[in-house]
Design a protein around this motif. Sequence first.
Motif, PDB file in Angstrom:
ATOM      1  N   ASP A  88       0.825  -1.206   0.000  1.00  0.00           N
ATOM      2  CA  ASP A  88       0.000   0.000   0.000  1.00  0.00           C
ATOM      3  C   ASP A  88       0.858   1.255   0.000  1.00  0.00           C
ATOM      4  O   ASP A  88       2.027   1.232   0.397  1.00  0.00           O
ATOM      5  CB  ASP A  88      -0.949   0.001   1.209  1.00  0.00           C
ATOM      6  CG  ASP A  88      -0.200  -0.129   2.536  1.00  0.00           C
ATOM      7  OD1 ASP A  88       0.756  -0.926   2.598  1.00  0.00           O
ATOM      8  OD2 ASP A  88      -0.557   0.567   3.495  1.00  0.00           O
ATOM      9  N   VAL A  89       0.244   2.346  -0.444  1.00  0.00           N
ATOM     10  CA  VAL A  89       0.905   3.650  -0.485  1.00  0.00           C
ATOM     11  C   VAL A  89       0.026   4.617   0.292  1.00  0.00           C
ATOM     12  O   VAL A  89      -1.030   5.043  -0.194  1.00  0.00           O
ATOM     13  CB  VAL A  89       1.102   4.148  -1.932  1.00  0.00           C
ATOM     14  CG1 VAL A  89       1.897   5.452  -1.928  1.00  0.00           C
ATOM     15  CG2 VAL A  89       1.789   3.088  -2.785  1.00  0.00           C
ATOM     16  N   ILE A  90       0.428   4.957   1.489  1.00  0.00           N
ATOM     17  CA  ILE A  90      -0.375   5.830   2.335  1.00  0.00           C
ATOM     18  C   ILE A  90      -0.510   7.206   1.693  1.00  0.00           C
ATOM     19  O   ILE A  90       0.477   7.805   1.263  1.00  0.00           O
ATOM     20  CB  ILE A  90       0.238   5.948   3.737  1.00  0.00           C
ATOM     21  CG1 ILE A  90       0.210   4.596   4.449  1.00  0.00           C
ATOM     22  CG2 ILE A  90      -0.494   7.004   4.577  1.00  0.00           C
ATOM     23  CD1 ILE A  90       0.863   4.603   5.815  1.00  0.00           C
ATOM     24  N   GLY A  91      -1.754   7.684   1.617  1.00  0.00           N
ATOM     25  CA  GLY A  91      -2.006   8.994   1.022  1.00  0.00           C
ATOM     26  C   GLY A  91      -2.139   8.974  -0.484  1.00  0.00           C
ATOM     27  O   GLY A  91      -2.316  10.031  -1.095  1.00  0.00           O
ATOM     28  N   ALA A  92      -2.073   7.780  -1.073  1.00  0.00           N
ATOM     29  CA  ALA A  92      -2.195   7.677  -2.532  1.00  0.00           C
ATOM     30  C   ALA A  92      -3.072   6.473  -2.864  1.00  0.00           C
ATOM     31  O   ALA A  92      -2.575   5.416  -3.265  1.00  0.00           O
ATOM     32  CB  ALA A  92      -0.825   7.545  -3.182  1.00  0.00           C
ATOM     33  N   PRO A  93      -4.388   6.599  -2.687  1.00  0.00           N
ATOM     34  CA  PRO A  93      -5.278   5.450  -2.864  1.00  0.00           C
ATOM     35  C   PRO A  93      -5.275   4.871  -4.275  1.00  0.00           C
ATOM     36  O   PRO A  93      -5.446   3.662  -4.446  1.00  0.00           O
ATOM     37  CB  PRO A  93      -6.652   6.005  -2.490  1.00  0.00           C
ATOM     38  CG  PRO A  93      -6.538   7.494  -2.644  1.00  0.00           C
ATOM     39  CD  PRO A  93      -5.130   7.812  -2.275  1.00  0.00           C
ATOM     40  N   GLU A  94      -5.054   5.726  -5.275  1.00  0.00           N
ATOM     41  CA  GLU A  94      -5.032   5.201  -6.646  1.00  0.00           C
ATOM     42  C   GLU A  94      -3.779   4.351  -6.875  1.00  0.00           C
ATOM     43  O   GLU A  94      -3.838   3.299  -7.539  1.00  0.00           O
ATOM     44  CB  GLU A  94      -5.090   6.341  -7.662  1.00  0.00           C
ATOM     45  CG  GLU A  94      -5.317   5.890  -9.093  1.00  0.00           C
ATOM     46  CD  GLU A  94      -6.645   5.174  -9.302  1.00  0.00           C
ATOM     47  OE1 GLU A  94      -6.705   4.289 -10.188  1.00  0.00           O
ATOM     48  OE2 GLU A  94      -7.621   5.493  -8.582  1.00  0.00           O
ATOM     49  N   ALA A  95      -2.651   4.773  -6.316  1.00  0.00           N
ATOM     50  CA  ALA A  95      -1.427   3.980  -6.416  1.00  0.00           C
ATOM     51  C   ALA A  95      -1.576   2.660  -5.672  1.00  0.00           C
ATOM     52  O   ALA A  95      -1.102   1.608  -6.131  1.00  0.00           O
ATOM     53  CB  ALA A  95      -0.245   4.774  -5.860  1.00  0.00           C
ATOM     54  N   THR A  96      -2.251   2.701  -4.527  1.00  0.00           N
ATOM     55  CA  THR A  96      -2.511   1.470  -3.775  1.00  0.00           C
ATOM     56  C   THR A  96      -3.379   0.522  -4.592  1.00  0.00           C
ATOM     57  O   THR A  96      -3.130  -0.693  -4.636  1.00  0.00           O
ATOM     58  CB  THR A  96      -3.199   1.803  -2.434  1.00  0.00           C
ATOM     59  OG1 THR A  96      -2.320   2.611  -1.640  1.00  0.00           O
ATOM     60  CG2 THR A  96      -3.549   0.539  -1.661  1.00  0.00           C
ATOM     61  N   TRP A  97      -4.390   1.071  -5.252  1.00  0.00           N
ATOM     62  CA  TRP A  97      -5.260   0.259  -6.105  1.00  0.00           C
ATOM     63  C   TRP A  97      -4.462  -0.361  -7.259  1.00  0.00           C
ATOM     64  O   TRP A  97      -4.614  -1.547  -7.555  1.00  0.00           O
ATOM     65  CB  TRP A  97      -6.389   1.128  -6.650  1.00  0.00           C
ATOM     66  CG  TRP A  97      -7.253   0.429  -7.670  1.00  0.00           C
ATOM     67  CD1 TRP A  97      -7.109   0.472  -9.033  1.00  0.00           C
ATOM     68  CD2 TRP A  97      -8.367  -0.417  -7.412  1.00  0.00           C
ATOM     69  NE1 TRP A  97      -8.066  -0.301  -9.645  1.00  0.00           N
ATOM     70  CE2 TRP A  97      -8.851  -0.859  -8.664  1.00  0.00           C
ATOM     71  CE3 TRP A  97      -9.008  -0.848  -6.253  1.00  0.00           C
ATOM     72  CZ2 TRP A  97      -9.948  -1.714  -8.784  1.00  0.00           C
ATOM     73  CZ3 TRP A  97     -10.109  -1.691  -6.366  1.00  0.00           C
ATOM     74  CH2 TRP A  97     -10.563  -2.120  -7.622  1.00  0.00           C
ATOM     75  N   ARG A  98      -3.589   0.426  -7.878  1.00  0.00           N
ATOM     76  CA  ARG A  98      -2.777  -0.097  -8.985  1.00  0.00           C
ATOM     77  C   ARG A  98      -1.857  -1.221  -8.504  1.00  0.00           C
ATOM     78  O   ARG A  98      -1.666  -2.225  -9.205  1.00  0.00           O
ATOM     79  CB  ARG A  98      -1.952   1.028  -9.618  1.00  0.00           C
ATOM     80  CG  ARG A  98      -2.766   2.016 -10.444  1.00  0.00           C
ATOM     81  CD  ARG A  98      -1.859   2.837 -11.358  1.00  0.00           C
ATOM     82  NE  ARG A  98      -0.841   3.573 -10.607  1.00  0.00           N
ATOM     83  CZ  ARG A  98      -1.013   4.815 -10.157  1.00  0.00           C
ATOM     84  NH1 ARG A  98      -2.171   5.452 -10.366  1.00  0.00           N
ATOM     85  NH2 ARG A  98      -0.057   5.426  -9.501  1.00  0.00           N
ATOM     86  N   ASN A  99      -1.286  -1.056  -7.319  1.00  0.00           N
ATOM     87  CA  ASN A  99      -0.424  -2.111  -6.781  1.00  0.00           C
ATOM     88  C   ASN A  99      -1.211  -3.387  -6.513  1.00  0.00           C
ATOM     89  O   ASN A  99      -0.704  -4.497  -6.739  1.00  0.00           O
ATOM     90  CB  ASN A  99       0.241  -1.637  -5.488  1.00  0.00           C
ATOM     91  CG  ASN A  99       1.366  -0.649  -5.734  1.00  0.00           C
ATOM     92  OD1 ASN A  99       1.754  -0.417  -6.878  1.00  0.00           O
ATOM     93  ND2 ASN A  99       1.891  -0.074  -4.668  1.00  0.00           N
ATOM     94  N   GLN A 100      -2.439  -3.239  -6.049  1.00  0.00           N
ATOM     95  CA  GLN A 100      -3.300  -4.403  -5.819  1.00  0.00           C
ATOM     96  C   GLN A 100      -3.472  -5.183  -7.125  1.00  0.00           C
ATOM     97  O   GLN A 100      -3.304  -6.406  -7.183  1.00  0.00           O
ATOM     98  CB  GLN A 100      -4.658  -3.942  -5.287  1.00  0.00           C
ATOM     99  CG  GLN A 100      -5.681  -5.044  -5.055  1.00  0.00           C
ATOM    100  CD  GLN A 100      -5.407  -5.860  -3.809  1.00  0.00           C
ATOM    101  OE1 GLN A 100      -4.772  -5.380  -2.875  1.00  0.00           O
ATOM    102  NE2 GLN A 100      -5.883  -7.094  -3.781  1.00  0.00           N
ATOM    103  N   LYS A 101      -3.803  -4.462  -8.181  1.00  0.00           N
ATOM    104  CA  LYS A 101      -4.051  -5.102  -9.472  1.00  0.00           C
ATOM    105  C   LYS A 101      -2.759  -5.661 -10.083  1.00  0.00           C
ATOM    106  O   LYS A 101      -2.784  -6.700 -10.760  1.00  0.00           O
ATOM    107  CB  LYS A 101      -4.715  -4.117 -10.428  1.00  0.00           C
ATOM    108  CG  LYS A 101      -6.144  -3.751 -10.012  1.00  0.00           C
ATOM    109  CD  LYS A 101      -6.985  -5.011  -9.858  1.00  0.00           C
ATOM    110  CE  LYS A 101      -8.399  -4.725  -9.403  1.00  0.00           C
ATOM    111  NZ  LYS A 101      -9.191  -5.965  -9.213  1.00  0.00           N
ATOM    112  N   GLU A 102      -1.644  -4.982  -9.842  1.00  0.00           N
ATOM    113  CA  GLU A 102      -0.367  -5.469 -10.364  1.00  0.00           C
ATOM    114  C   GLU A 102       0.035  -6.780  -9.681  1.00  0.00           C
ATOM    115  O   GLU A 102       0.507  -7.724 -10.338  1.00  0.00           O
ATOM    116  CB  GLU A 102       0.722  -4.417 -10.155  1.00  0.00           C
ATOM    117  CG  GLU A 102       2.118  -4.837 -10.560  1.00  0.00           C
ATOM    118  CD  GLU A 102       2.258  -5.138 -12.049  1.00  0.00           C
ATOM    119  OE1 GLU A 102       3.185  -5.894 -12.408  1.00  0.00           O
ATOM    120  OE2 GLU A 102       1.446  -4.629 -12.851  1.00  0.00           O
TER     121      GLU A 102
END
Length: 303
Positions: A74-88
């Motif tokens: 996860d990337v705190i403060g960056a929910p879209e980046a966290t979402w992308r990491n989930q999918k990656e």
Amino acid sequence: MTPPQPFKALCSYAYFRTPIFTSFLEELHVGPAQVFGDSGAHSARTLGITLTIPDYAAWCHQHGHRLTLYANLDVIGAPEATWRNQKELEARGLEPIPVFHTGEPWAYLERYLDEGYTYIALGKLLGNPVPDVLAWLDKVFKITRGRAVFHGFGLTVDRALREFPFYSVDSSTWGSGFRFGVIHLFDAASGRWTRVHQRDRQALLQHRDLIRAHHADPLAFASKATQDNTAAAVTAAVAWRRYEAYIRARHGPVAIPPGPHNPVTWGGATAAPGLHLYLAESTTTNLRRAVTGVHTLQQEARA
């Protein structure tokens, strides 16, 4: 008779990315054990370590057969980046538990629910005023309406655990007491915690029966000469295990709802009902000591 709960530990990639982790996992599973793999993104920032998706994915693949589950990077403060990491990570053949943080738009929690995630981790809980955390959790549980269960990262706020039926939480607080010379004891009969300072002979005498009920000798904490770090870690592990059982009984069994994304049953495993309280720790030494305490309780349950 209900079988005793296994030993439960949260191990972060930031601390456990060395080859020795393989043998340590095998050692833990002699018990047996449940191991929650976390990226340790917050710790990595503190330590100045750069975490990458390829490296973390390789770690999850390498140890996946020994990990009960593992979290998204996860990337705190960056929910879209966290979402992308989930999918990656999913594209790399993994099924991590997604993470939603305090302060992020509620639309991201709705997105996880709409995508069929029924077990979600909640992060960035530490450092916020307790009333704010409780209000935020209340909204989380109202939004989900039983469609998902939750893991609370670092969540040891007693009122939160008594009020909300979490499926799992982790605690690094379990080790803070003995690190600073304090013994935390949990009395299941009263449902209360007791703090005793090591070398406080009057307090040790007053609570000697409760200390012995935690499979420790009060004399082990009476002086610098007798101070026993192993006994302190064992006592802490026993206290938190009894607290886990108390909270589990308070809410009853908490099961993960069926859905297409389940990080526990991925690979054919069975998801045992919660609550599950994982001991978070950065050293193998204290986790080994904690295992000793939990195995003592397991033997007690079988007797």
